[in-house]
Enzyme design. Structure first.
Site, PDB file in Angstrom:
ATOM      1  N   ILE A 151       0.824  -1.206   0.000  1.00  0.00           N
ATOM      2  CA  ILE A 151       0.000   0.000   0.000  1.00  0.00           C
ATOM      3  C   ILE A 151       0.860   1.258   0.000  1.00  0.00           C
ATOM      4  CG2 ILE A 151      -1.660   1.342   1.377  1.00  0.00           C
ATOM      5  CD1 ILE A 151      -2.912  -1.233   2.283  1.00  0.00           C
ATOM      6  N   GLU A 152       2.035   1.193   0.597  1.00  0.00           N
ATOM      7  CA  GLU A 152       2.870   2.388   0.746  1.00  0.00           C
ATOM      8  C   GLU A 152       3.786   2.608  -0.466  1.00  0.00           C
ATOM      9  OE1 GLU A 152       4.159   3.276   4.885  1.00  0.00           O
ATOM     10  OE2 GLU A 152       3.336   1.285   5.328  1.00  0.00           O
TER      11      GLU A 152
END
Length: 337
Positions: free
Chosen positions: A131-132
């Site tokens: 996600i990052e």
């Protein structure tokens, strides 16, 4: 069952230096903070700090080259991102608010749930998080190896131009240990300058330490016990964030989160692990009501019965914890090619 507070790790020890943007010797801690410590296996060097600063701001560490460490921890926002939850690659939203990098040198375990035992270990996490930044560690290292300028910087920092994920994390962590805040009005007041705080801030200090007893969790020079508490934040949602329980699987850790520093709290809104409280006034109201009841609510969470004047003074005191030391940190003018 009364939830326990568990200390979140252990600190490290000193070293030496040389280089451009960073100073040749380890930075001196500003007034109010203890001397900096450096891990035995990651001592200070100016070359390493400069490499770490460059990596910290470089978006090429993300798979689509849109996200850097600084994307969620921006200097202009006191090393946070000013949002309830952070945004990663492909506009994906995380589940928790980005804590400040300021004074992480004095922190123990990292992340809201303490899943990383060191800053070095923490630095590896976002790079590989889908996600990052969305890279594998091997892919990130491969990209850095393909940049001649980075090979030269790694050679200056570590003695050889070998690039791996451990050296990458060590450089970022070395830089992050120089992001400090001290010499706040509170520090100068405690050091004898009785004009450093306003009358309202002095009253608020009394509320903080004596009536509300905020220092039961926010204690010491960095205003955190480095432990975990359940305040009830988010426990009234259909699917609550279980916090540290996901790491330890200990029922007593259900809904507990790491107590953050209060240094620069004025500049790091929104607040709590989920960014659900927008202002310091909302935070004080939340504590004044005793948090949100749940099966693991911390035994020290109780109604405070503060008057409106006491609440205002307490907010004013929290603003007296805004200091100096981090504001001069800027992105590099250019990146290695």
């Amino acid at each position: 069952m009364t939830p326990r507070r568990i200390l979140a790790g252990a600190l490290a020890l000193p070293a030496l230096a040389l280089c451009g943007w960073a100073q040749a010797t380890p930075p001196k801690a500003p007034l109010g903070l203890p001397p900096l410590s450096w891990p035995r296996d990651n001592p200070y060097s100016a070359a390493k700090v400069e490499l770490g600063r460059t990596l910290y701001f470089d978006r090429r560490l993300s798979t689509d080259e849109t996200v850097s460490c600084a994307s969620c921890h921006e200097p202009e926002l006191a090393f946070t991102d000013g949002t309830a939850v952070s945004t990663g690659i492909k506009s994906q939203k995380g589940g928790r608010s980005a804590p400040t990098v300021i004074n992480r040198a004095y922190s123990l375990a990292q992340f809201w749930d303490g899943r990383a035992s060191t800053l070095e270990e923490q630095a590896k996490g976002p790079i590989a998080n889908p996600i990052e930044m969305g890279m594998t560690h091997d892919a990130a290292v491969g990209r850095l190896k393909g940049i001649a300028g980075y090979r030269a910087m790694f050679a200056r920092a570590f003695g050889t131009d070998e690039i791996d994920i451990d050296r990458t994390a060590k450089a970022i962590a070395c830089f992050e240990r120089t992001v400090l805040s001290g010499n706040a009005p509170y520090d100068r007041y405690k050091n004898g300058d009785k004009s450093a705080m306003t009358a309202g801030q002095v009253r608020g200090m009394s509320v903080f330490f004596e009536k509300a007893k905020c220092d039961q969790c926010h204690e010491g020079s960095n205003f955190t016990l480095n432990a975990y508490s359940n305040l009830g934040v988010g426990t009234d949602k259909p699917e609550p964030d279980v916090g540290r329980y996901a790491v330890t699987h200990n029922p007593r850790d259900w809904g507990t989160f790491k107590t953050p520093t209060l240094r620069e709290i004025e500049h790091t809104a929104p607040y709590m692990h989920d960014g659900s409280l927008k202002t310091l006034e909302e935070v004080v109201d939340f504590y004044n009501k005793g948090g949100i009841p749940n099966k693991n609510l911390d035994a020290d969470m109780r109604m405070l019965h503060l008057s409106e004047g006491e609440k205002k003074d307490l907010v004013d005191f929290l603003k007296a914890l805004s200091g100096e030391g981090w504001q001069q940190i800027k992105p590099p003018a250019s990146f290695p090619q």
